[in-house]
Design an enzyme around this catalytic site. Structure first.
Site, mmCIF file in Angstrom:
data_model
loop_
_atom_site.group_PDB
_atom_site.id
_atom_site.type_symbol
_atom_site.label_atom_id
_atom_site.label_comp_id
_atom_site.label_asym_id
_atom_site.label_seq_id
_atom_site.Cartn_x
_atom_site.Cartn_y
_atom_site.Cartn_z
ATOM 1 C CD GLU A 207 -13.990 -17.738 -22.633
ATOM 2 O OE1 GLU A 207 -14.313 -18.324 -20.982
ATOM 3 O OE2 GLU A 207 -14.314 -18.395 -23.552
ATOM 4 C CE1 TYR B 16 -11.275 -18.074 -19.935
ATOM 5 C CE2 TYR B 16 -11.692 -17.268 -17.452
ATOM 6 C CZ TYR B 16 -11.993 -17.791 -18.658
ATOM 7 O OH TYR B 16 -13.434 -17.682 -18.925
#
Ligand code: ADP
Ligand code: MG
Length: 395
Positions: free
Chosen positions: A197, A109
């Site tokens: 993101e 991530y």
């Protein structure tokens, strides 16, 4: 403002972020043509909606042949996807991304976001990337690593390196990871993002570092600097009420309750939401009419509020400064007549010419419009009237 994954990837690619080859498709035929053009053994058919969690909801499918691409495209296009980010109503899929399949070794991530406490951009990363990142944040917050970025220096290479090591990337790919972090940061800054993101950021079995998903949010107040980004707006993904409100120049925020709040000024908006909550009510929204309280503007504001079935009452809480109370009161009465109110409206006015304003409201023969003596009494009154309405509905 939000954009779709395929649009985000195209922006990121132009800044040097490595993304899979892919193409957007608006029909099954386009999806098949895109898959043929890609010519890869494995294709991924991905629903494009302004929400994450698509994988778990059946919106991301791996296809091993053109027939499978066709089957999945047919299945997903037009379908309503309900994910943990869409709310129970879900979102209809009108676009697909057909993308080359990736041979994933591990999912990570990575994101950049503005941290209001430190007034800095923060880079966040985790080796526990993929579809369960929310659970990781809840149960193992120590697995999420942060680097706060000095705005004058920018993302320093030692920070990227430190983050990459803490995320436990293999030494052989650290160089690629650092590069990708730098590219993502440059895109974030250049486009005035509020969020960038990548989840998942993957390392493939042949040791390539690739952004497999992309979510970009933009600061609305900076959009005027980015006409290319503004052009990517997909109105079908947005709340039509918020959209209508923006067109009128109102600030409008949808909430979950049933009391609509018409106010002027951001501070009064917050205070109004607070006082409704304080007396046990639930705000349905707040709409800031700003400095213009003409009949037309107030009528438009009423219409937007009434288009929401959730709204069972309206609390007008306005402070007359440059806009005088008598003008506002006249506007409210005229607008109420024009719109044809279907729910009660409690009006609290304060400020310049308040006496004259209240007099106008008292004399108006619009039974739905009720004058309140104070903010406290107004809040209590509208909550009481909404409760009565609900009782009527249930009874
Ligand atoms: P969402 O976050 O909305 O669930 P993602 O784009 O992250 O959607 O996709 C969900 C999962 O599907 C990813 O975590 C990844 O495992 C897989 N996936 C997505 N794109 C590809 C791709 N091009 N090749 C292989 N797997 C993919
Ligand atoms: Mg994702």
């Amino acid at each position: 403002m939000n954009i779709h994954e395929y649009q985000g990837k195209s922006i990121l690619k132009s800044y040097g972020v490595v993304v899979p080859n892919g193409k957007a498709a608006f029909s099954v035929e386009e999806a098949v043509a895109a898959a043929k053009e890609l010519g890869t053994k494995v294709c991924v058919v991905k629903a494009q909606i302004h929400a994450g969690g698509r994988g778990k909801a059946g919106g991301v499918k791996v296809a091993k042949s053109i027939e499978e691409v066709k089957a999945y495209a047919t299945e997903i296009l037009g379908k309503t996807l309900v994910t943990h980010q869409t709310g129970p109503a879900g979102k209809v899929v009108n676009r697909l991304l057909i993308e080359e399949g990736c041979d994933i070794k591990k999912e990570y991530y990575l994101s950049f976001v503005i941290d209001r406490n430190t007034a800095r951009v923060v880079m966040m990363g985790s080796e526990e990337g993929g579809m369960d990142i929310e659970a990781v944040a809840d149960t193992m917050p120590e697995k999420i690593i942060k680097e706060y970025i000095d705005p004058l220096v920018g993302l320093a290479s030692f920070q990227a390196k430190r983050m990459a090591f803490k995320m436990n990337f293999a030494p052989t790919v650290i160089g690629q990871v650092e590069k990708l972090m730098g590219a993502l940061y440059r895109a974030f800054m250049a486009k005035d993002c509020s969020l960038a993101e990548i989840n998942p950021l993957v390392v493939t079995n042949d040791d390539k570092v690739i952004a497999l998903d992309a979510k970009l949010n933009f600061d609305d107040s900076a959009l005027y600097r980015h006409p290319d980004v503004a052009e990517l707006r997909d109105e079908s993904e947005e709340d039509p009420k918020e959209h209508d409100a923006a067109k009128e120049g109102f600030s409008y925020v949808t909430l979950d309750g049933n009391v609509a709040c018409m106010v002027n000024g951001a501070g009064l908006a917050m205070a109004t939401v607070d006082i409704i909550k304080h007396y046990g009510g639930e705000p349905a929204n707040f709409l800031d009419v700003g400095g213009d309280s003409s009949v037309e503007k107030i009528a438009k504001a009423f219409k937007i509020m009434l288009s929401d079935d959730q709204v069972k009452g309206i609390f007008v809480n306005i402070f007359g400064g440059i806009n005088k109370c008598d003008v506002i009161a006249g506007g409210v009465v005229e607008a109420a007549k024009l719109v044809g109110l279907t729910v009660p409206v409690v009006v609290r006015l304060e400020g310049t010419n308040v006496k004259e304003g209240r007099e106008i409201l008292r004399k108006a023969d619009v039974p739905e419009v009720i004058l309140a003596e104070s903010m406290e009494k107004g809040a209590q009154k509208i909550i009481e009237l909404v409760a009565k309405q609900n009782a009527k509905l249930i009874g």
